[in-house]
Design a protein around this motif. Structure first.
Motif, PDB file in Angstrom:
ATOM      1  N   ASP A 152       0.822  -1.205   0.000  1.00 13.93           N
ATOM      2  CA  ASP A 152       0.000   0.000   0.000  1.00 13.93           C
ATOM      3  C   ASP A 152       0.859   1.259   0.000  1.00 13.93           C
ATOM      4  OD1 ASP A 152       1.013   0.059   2.550  1.00 13.93           O
ATOM      5  OD2 ASP A 152      -0.923  -0.010   3.574  1.00 13.93           O
ATOM      6  N   ASP A 153       2.112   1.119  -0.424  1.00 13.02           N
ATOM      7  CA  ASP A 153       3.017   2.273  -0.423  1.00 13.02           C
ATOM      8  C   ASP A 153       3.526   2.627  -1.820  1.00 13.02           C
ATOM      9  OD1 ASP A 153       4.537  -0.030  -0.719  1.00 13.02           O
ATOM     10  OD2 ASP A 153       6.193   0.701   0.509  1.00 13.02           O
ATOM     11  N   LEU A 154       2.969   2.034  -2.846  1.00 16.01           N
ATOM     12  CA  LEU A 154       3.448   2.275  -4.208  1.00 16.01           C
ATOM     13  C   LEU A 154       2.726   3.459  -4.836  1.00 16.01           C
ATOM     14  CD1 LEU A 154       3.557  -1.428  -5.425  1.00 16.01           C
ATOM     15  CD2 LEU A 154       5.485  -0.017  -4.700  1.00 16.01           C
ATOM     16  N   THR A 155       3.466   4.207  -5.650  1.00 17.54           N
ATOM     17  CA  THR A 155       2.872   5.293  -6.425  1.00 17.54           C
ATOM     18  C   THR A 155       3.060   4.985  -7.906  1.00 17.54           C
ATOM     19  OG1 THR A 155       4.905   6.605  -6.522  1.00 17.54           O
ATOM     20  CG2 THR A 155       3.441   6.987  -4.619  1.00 17.54           C
ATOM     21  N   VAL A 156       2.284   5.639  -8.741  1.00 21.23           N
ATOM     22  CA  VAL A 156       2.385   5.450 -10.185  1.00 21.23           C
ATOM     23  C   VAL A 156       3.789   5.801 -10.658  1.00 21.23           C
ATOM     24  CG1 VAL A 156       1.565   6.292 -12.418  1.00 21.23           C
ATOM     25  CG2 VAL A 156      -0.072   5.755 -10.609  1.00 21.23           C
ATOM     26  N   ASP A 157       4.310   6.925 -10.175  1.00 22.12           N
ATOM     27  CA  ASP A 157       5.648   7.350 -10.600  1.00 22.12           C
ATOM     28  C   ASP A 157       6.714   6.341 -10.197  1.00 22.12           C
ATOM     29  OD1 ASP A 157       4.686   9.641 -11.777  1.00 22.12           O
ATOM     30  OD2 ASP A 157       5.136  10.939 -10.061  1.00 22.12           O
ATOM     31  N   GLN A 198      -1.100   2.266 -12.169  1.00 26.56           N
ATOM     32  CA  GLN A 198      -2.308   2.745 -11.490  1.00 26.56           C
ATOM     33  C   GLN A 198      -2.953   1.626 -10.676  1.00 26.56           C
ATOM     34  OE1 GLN A 198      -4.798   4.558 -14.467  1.00 26.56           O
ATOM     35  NE2 GLN A 198      -3.544   6.402 -14.558  1.00 26.56           N
ATOM     36  N   TYR A 199      -2.945   0.424 -11.209  1.00 29.93           N
ATOM     37  CA  TYR A 199      -3.499  -0.715 -10.466  1.00 29.93           C
ATOM     38  C   TYR A 199      -2.706  -0.954  -9.181  1.00 29.93           C
ATOM     39  CZ  TYR A 199      -4.210  -5.579  -9.152  1.00 29.93           C
ATOM     40  OH  TYR A 199      -4.445  -6.725  -8.440  1.00 29.93           O
ATOM     41  N   LEU A 200      -1.375  -0.963  -9.273  1.00 30.10           N
ATOM     42  CA  LEU A 200      -0.558  -1.219  -8.093  1.00 30.10           C
ATOM     43  C   LEU A 200      -0.626  -0.083  -7.080  1.00 30.10           C
ATOM     44  CD1 LEU A 200       2.575  -2.900  -9.721  1.00 30.10           C
ATOM     45  CD2 LEU A 200       0.781  -4.000  -8.359  1.00 30.10           C
ATOM     46  N   ALA A 201      -0.767   1.138  -7.551  1.00 31.97           N
ATOM     47  CA  ALA A 201      -0.835   2.297  -6.650  1.00 31.97           C
ATOM     48  C   ALA A 201      -2.216   2.503  -6.052  1.00 31.97           C
ATOM     49  CB  ALA A 201      -0.405   3.558  -7.393  1.00 31.97           C
ATOM     50  N   SER A 202      -3.196   1.764  -6.539  1.00 30.90           N
ATOM     51  CA  SER A 202      -4.574   1.979  -6.082  1.00 30.90           C
ATOM     52  C   SER A 202      -4.777   1.659  -4.609  1.00 30.90           C
ATOM     53  CB  SER A 202      -5.555   1.163  -6.930  1.00 30.90           C
ATOM     54  OG  SER A 202      -5.358  -0.224  -6.713  1.00 30.90           O
ATOM     55  N   LYS A 203      -3.886   0.885  -4.006  1.00 31.71           N
ATOM     56  CA  LYS A 203      -4.002   0.553  -2.578  1.00 31.71           C
ATOM     57  C   LYS A 203      -3.298   1.571  -1.674  1.00 31.71           C
ATOM     58  CE  LYS A 203      -4.696  -4.373  -2.973  1.00 31.71           C
ATOM     59  NZ  LYS A 203      -4.652  -4.812  -4.302  1.00 31.71           N
ATOM     60  N   ASN A 204      -2.628   2.533  -2.282  1.00 29.71           N
ATOM     61  CA  ASN A 204      -1.897   3.537  -1.506  1.00 29.71           C
ATOM     62  C   ASN A 204      -2.832   4.698  -1.189  1.00 29.71           C
ATOM     63  OD1 ASN A 204      -0.259   5.580  -0.532  1.00 29.71           O
ATOM     64  ND2 ASN A 204       1.351   5.262  -2.024  1.00 29.71           N
TER      65      ASN A 204
END
Length: 138
Positions: A89-94, A125-131
């Protein structure tokens, strides 16, 4: 003849050691031997028939390394509390985009011929959606 005798004794000793169970890492519970747990099943699109967009692309393009069986997950587990990217839950799109395009640690750079910019944007965007702090993903 002496060499044969020595080799015969060595073979017998190894055979006895194998039969005696010494060095066996399995444990016995109620008389049954138990080994290490089985490897998890690989995750494929057949297990996620409703996956679309970034999730579908993630399963197609990234899961082989970042899923439960992937080498990337094993290496991340040495450094991170949550090695599965989908659970972080700490990933951002960038961050995801930069890591994928430039490579990071043992992960090679992912070229545009393998994953287009549009596909990578959807995956990121999918991976960052939990952040909760990702806001718009930036």
């Amino acid at each position: 003849m002496r060499v044969f005798g020595f080799l015969g004794l060595a073979a017998a000793a190894l055979s006895l050691a194998a039969c005696s169970g010494s060095g066996d890492d399995t444990t016995q519970t109620d008389g049954a031997k138990q080994g290490p747990p089985p490897m998890p099943e690989p995750i494929t699109l057949s297990q996620r028939p409703d996956a679309t967009g970034g999730e579908k692309l993630y399963v197609e393009k990234c899961m082989m390394c970042h899923g439960p069986n992937g080498m990337g997950t094993g290496l991340l587990a040495r450094r991170m509390d949550v090695p599965l990217l989908e659970e972080r839950d700490d990933l951002t799109v960038d961050y995801v985009t930069q890591a994928a395009r430039m490579g990071i640690g043992n992960m090679p750079a992912i070229p545009r011929g393998e994953v287009s910019d549009e596909q990578l944007e959807q995956i990121a965007q999918y991976l960052a959606s939990k952040n909760p702090d990702a806001g718009d993903g930036a």
